[in-house]
Design an enzyme around this catalytic site. Structure first.
Site, mmCIF file in Angstrom:
data_model
loop_
_atom_site.group_PDB
_atom_site.id
_atom_site.type_symbol
_atom_site.label_atom_id
_atom_site.label_comp_id
_atom_site.label_asym_id
_atom_site.label_seq_id
_atom_site.Cartn_x
_atom_site.Cartn_y
_atom_site.Cartn_z
ATOM 1 N N HIS A 1 0.823 -1.214 0.000
ATOM 2 C CA HIS A 1 0.000 0.000 0.000
ATOM 3 C C HIS A 1 0.859 1.267 0.000
ATOM 4 O O HIS A 1 0.361 2.346 0.318
ATOM 5 C CB HIS A 1 -0.920 0.015 1.222
ATOM 6 C CG HIS A 1 -1.785 -1.199 1.352
ATOM 7 N ND1 HIS A 1 -2.653 -1.580 0.361
ATOM 8 C CD2 HIS A 1 -1.900 -2.108 2.349
ATOM 9 C CE1 HIS A 1 -3.290 -2.683 0.756
ATOM 10 N NE2 HIS A 1 -2.842 -3.027 1.943
ATOM 11 N N HIS A 45 -7.357 -4.248 -0.967
ATOM 12 C CA HIS A 45 -6.762 -5.562 -1.221
ATOM 13 C C HIS A 45 -7.425 -6.255 -2.402
ATOM 14 O O HIS A 45 -7.168 -7.421 -2.668
ATOM 15 C CB HIS A 45 -6.887 -6.464 0.010
ATOM 16 C CG HIS A 45 -6.341 -5.873 1.258
ATOM 17 N ND1 HIS A 45 -7.136 -5.209 2.174
ATOM 18 C CD2 HIS A 45 -5.071 -5.828 1.744
ATOM 19 C CE1 HIS A 45 -6.384 -4.785 3.174
ATOM 20 N NE2 HIS A 45 -5.134 -5.137 2.935
#
Length: 330
Positions: free
Chosen positions: A56, A218
């Site tokens: 991320h 995700h």
């Protein structure tokens, strides 16, 4: 597999070694997976500690530095860090003023930070926690019970970090962090799936010519799939979804965030459409930030995060920050 890596097993360690070489203002413990500001602990200051699965970036390691996080704990790709990482980080950055854990609402993160808080408190460290759960797209997902924690994490870490830098006590820093989360909402859109190093292929199936509205960071499913839409049409859907839940009565902070593979050319164009929708809805934008900040590896797409601002939130947002990913002031 076309990825700029050596082998999947060392991708996180390799990235941390590179981060250490690029940012000597940080202390990077590659073995124990902790990134810290080099001057920690800072006497008399509350320390913010966050973390989560890698993939991320720049969240969270890129948010470590004066005015933001004192430490970050990167897990394996899309996998929560373990409690030992958080305890080690808390012990390293605690000045005696306490530590605030900033936790995104994903099951693994929540459980491991809870355990870390108990272990750290057993070592005499005062711990407070704030849960970030800003995503309006879905209530439950593959990774969490309740709303997912996404773009508002940046707002919480920046604004609470500024309060800590000013010397606010732990109770005050925690209260500000909670207020920012309560005033923030997000909505994400995927134009393509992401590819994890371990799998070497798309993490979910998104046929050509389709997009997913309400995607998670995700690749968790969103609200629905539709044929490809224009930037303006996507902005209408995303902003309206946020405003339907947030209903701000004043100006907002606006984050137009890329999911990793969307260039700034597209993100700035999308921000223009977000600004248009907000103008049409009578919502003034006090501050805006555009770029890739809370990403999902190589996913193409974007997210919109709005935070209803007040004078204190704006003052703390404008306060100096010096991290690899955010730098302004002094």
């Amino acid at each position: 597999m076309r990825m700029l890596i050596n082998v999947p097993e060392t991708v996180v360690a390799d990235a941390l070694r590179g981060m250490a070489a690029a940012h000597p203002e940080l202390t990077v413990d590659v073995e124990h997976r902790v990134v810290m500001r080099r001057d920690a602990p800072v006497a008399g200051r509350v320390a913010l500690v966050s973390g989560g699965g890698s993939g991320h970036e720049p969240m969270h390691g890129g948010f470590v530095g004066p005015g933001m996080l004192a430490a970050a704990c990167p897990g394996e790709v899309f996998t929560s860090p373990v409690p030992d990482q958080m305890v080690r980080a808390a012990a390293a950055v605690d000045s005696g003023a306490g530590v605030l854990f900033v936790v995104k609402n994903y099951t693994g993160d929540v459980l491991n930070f809870e355990m870390a808080a108990e272990l750290a408190e057993d070592e005499g460290i005062q711990i407070a926690k704030v849960l970030v759960n800003d995503d309006v797209a879905v209530t439950d997902s593959l990774y969490t019970a309740g709303r997912r924690g996404t773009g508002a994490t940046l707002f919480v870490e920046k604004i609470a970090g500024a309060a800590a830098e000013e010397g606010a006590p732990l109770e005050r820093v925690e209260a500000i962090a909670r207020r920012v989360n309560e005033r923030s909402r997000s909505f994400g859109v995927a134009l393509s799936a992401c590819t994890t190093p371990a799998k070497g292929g798309p993490t979910f199936d998104l046929p050509p010519g389709e997009l997913e509205l309400g995607i998670g960071i995700h690749g968790e499913p969103g609200r629905e799939r539709r044929p490809m839409m224009t930037s303006g049409e996507i902005a209408d859907v995303a902003v309206d979804a946020v405003l339907e839940d947030l209903r701000p009565s004043g100006p907002v902070l606006a984050l137009v965030n890329g999911m990793g593979a969307t260039p700034l050319l597209e993100l700035y164009g999308f921000h223009a459409e977000v600004q248009r929708v907000l103008n049409e809805r009578g919502v003034p934008v006090a501050r805006a930030l555009v770029g890739n900040y809370v990403t999902s590896l190589d996913m193409a797409g974007c997210s919109v995060t709005l935070c209803e601002a007040d004078e204190e939130i704006l003052r703390l947002w404008d306060a100096p920050v010096r991290t690899p990913a955010l730098r302004w002031g002094r």
